[in-house]
Design a protein around this motif. Sequence first.
Motif, PDB file in Angstrom:
ATOM      1  N   THR A  49       5.208  15.576   6.436  1.00 49.29           N
ATOM      2  CA  THR A  49       6.032  14.863   7.409  1.00 49.29           C
ATOM      3  C   THR A  49       5.261  13.706   8.044  1.00 49.29           C
ATOM      4  O   THR A  49       5.688  13.155   9.051  1.00 49.29           O
ATOM      5  CB  THR A  49       6.520  15.828   8.500  1.00 49.29           C
ATOM      6  OG1 THR A  49       5.398  16.460   9.104  1.00 49.29           O
ATOM      7  CG2 THR A  49       7.468  16.863   7.934  1.00 49.29           C
ATOM      8  N   GLU A  50       4.159  13.325   7.434  1.00 48.91           N
ATOM      9  CA  GLU A  50       3.332  12.239   7.966  1.00 48.91           C
ATOM     10  C   GLU A  50       4.100  10.914   7.956  1.00 48.91           C
ATOM     11  O   GLU A  50       4.733  10.560   6.967  1.00 48.91           O
ATOM     12  CB  GLU A  50       2.075  12.101   7.116  1.00 48.91           C
ATOM     13  CG  GLU A  50       1.089  11.105   7.657  1.00 48.91           C
ATOM     14  CD  GLU A  50      -0.176  11.077   6.831  1.00 48.91           C
ATOM     15  OE1 GLU A  50      -0.791  10.014   6.777  1.00 48.91           O
ATOM     16  OE2 GLU A  50      -0.536  12.110   6.248  1.00 48.91           O
ATOM     17  N   LEU A  52       6.756  10.222   9.538  1.00 48.31           N
ATOM     18  CA  LEU A  52       8.195  10.406   9.707  1.00 48.31           C
ATOM     19  C   LEU A  52       8.682   9.899  11.062  1.00 48.31           C
ATOM     20  O   LEU A  52       9.750   9.315  11.148  1.00 48.31           O
ATOM     21  CB  LEU A  52       8.567  11.874   9.521  1.00 48.31           C
ATOM     22  CG  LEU A  52      10.054  12.202   9.580  1.00 48.31           C
ATOM     23  CD1 LEU A  52      10.803  11.456   8.478  1.00 48.31           C
ATOM     24  CD2 LEU A  52      10.273  13.693   9.441  1.00 48.31           C
ATOM     25  N   ALA A  53       7.887  10.079  12.100  1.00 50.03           N
ATOM     26  CA  ALA A  53       8.306   9.653  13.443  1.00 50.03           C
ATOM     27  C   ALA A  53       8.575   8.153  13.483  1.00 50.03           C
ATOM     28  O   ALA A  53       9.577   7.708  14.061  1.00 50.03           O
ATOM     29  CB  ALA A  53       7.245  10.026  14.473  1.00 50.03           C
ATOM     30  N   GLU A  54       7.725   7.366  12.854  1.00 47.26           N
ATOM     31  CA  GLU A  54       7.917   5.915  12.827  1.00 47.26           C
ATOM     32  C   GLU A  54       9.158   5.533  12.032  1.00 47.26           C
ATOM     33  O   GLU A  54       9.915   4.645  12.417  1.00 47.26           O
ATOM     34  CB  GLU A  54       6.685   5.213  12.252  1.00 47.26           C
ATOM     35  CG  GLU A  54       5.437   5.353  13.101  1.00 47.26           C
ATOM     36  CD  GLU A  54       4.700   6.669  12.882  1.00 47.26           C
ATOM     37  OE1 GLU A  54       4.976   7.372  11.875  1.00 47.26           O
ATOM     38  OE2 GLU A  54       3.880   7.020  13.743  1.00 47.26           O
ATOM     39  N   ALA A  55       9.374   6.201  10.912  1.00 44.31           N
ATOM     40  CA  ALA A  55      10.530   5.898  10.069  1.00 44.31           C
ATOM     41  C   ALA A  55      11.840   6.255  10.778  1.00 44.31           C
ATOM     42  O   ALA A  55      12.813   5.510  10.701  1.00 44.31           O
ATOM     43  CB  ALA A  55      10.421   6.641   8.740  1.00 44.31           C
ATOM     44  N   VAL A  56      11.855   7.384  11.475  1.00 48.06           N
ATOM     45  CA  VAL A  56      13.055   7.789  12.205  1.00 48.06           C
ATOM     46  C   VAL A  56      13.324   6.813  13.345  1.00 48.06           C
ATOM     47  O   VAL A  56      14.468   6.411  13.569  1.00 48.06           O
ATOM     48  CB  VAL A  56      12.915   9.243  12.730  1.00 48.06           C
ATOM     49  CG1 VAL A  56      14.003   9.572  13.728  1.00 48.06           C
ATOM     50  CG2 VAL A  56      12.948  10.222  11.572  1.00 48.06           C
ATOM     51  N   ALA A  57      12.279   6.415  14.059  1.00 52.87           N
ATOM     52  CA  ALA A  57      12.450   5.467  15.162  1.00 52.87           C
ATOM     53  C   ALA A  57      12.970   4.128  14.656  1.00 52.87           C
ATOM     54  O   ALA A  57      13.847   3.518  15.275  1.00 52.87           O
ATOM     55  CB  ALA A  57      11.135   5.273  15.896  1.00 52.87           C
TER      56      ALA A  57
END
Length: 68
Positions: A49-50, A52-57
């Motif tokens: 899940t590396e 993933l936070a940036e891609a979702v944002a």
Amino acid sequence: MVRVVAQAGRVVVGRTLPGRGAWLHPGCLEAALKRRALPRALRAPGVSTEGLAEAVAAEAGSGRGASR
């Protein structure tokens, strides 16, 4: 809501990607990562899940699908 899919050993964001996906509210990402819910939902236990936070944002901030 953004759609995440297990692809090539990692979780990626994409509305039209093939494969088993899951819809995720951007505000719930932290809880999903903490609970390890994404690998279970995608039925891909070793998926990364590396990043993933940036891609979702980025997907949530693009405004696509906001009025649906």
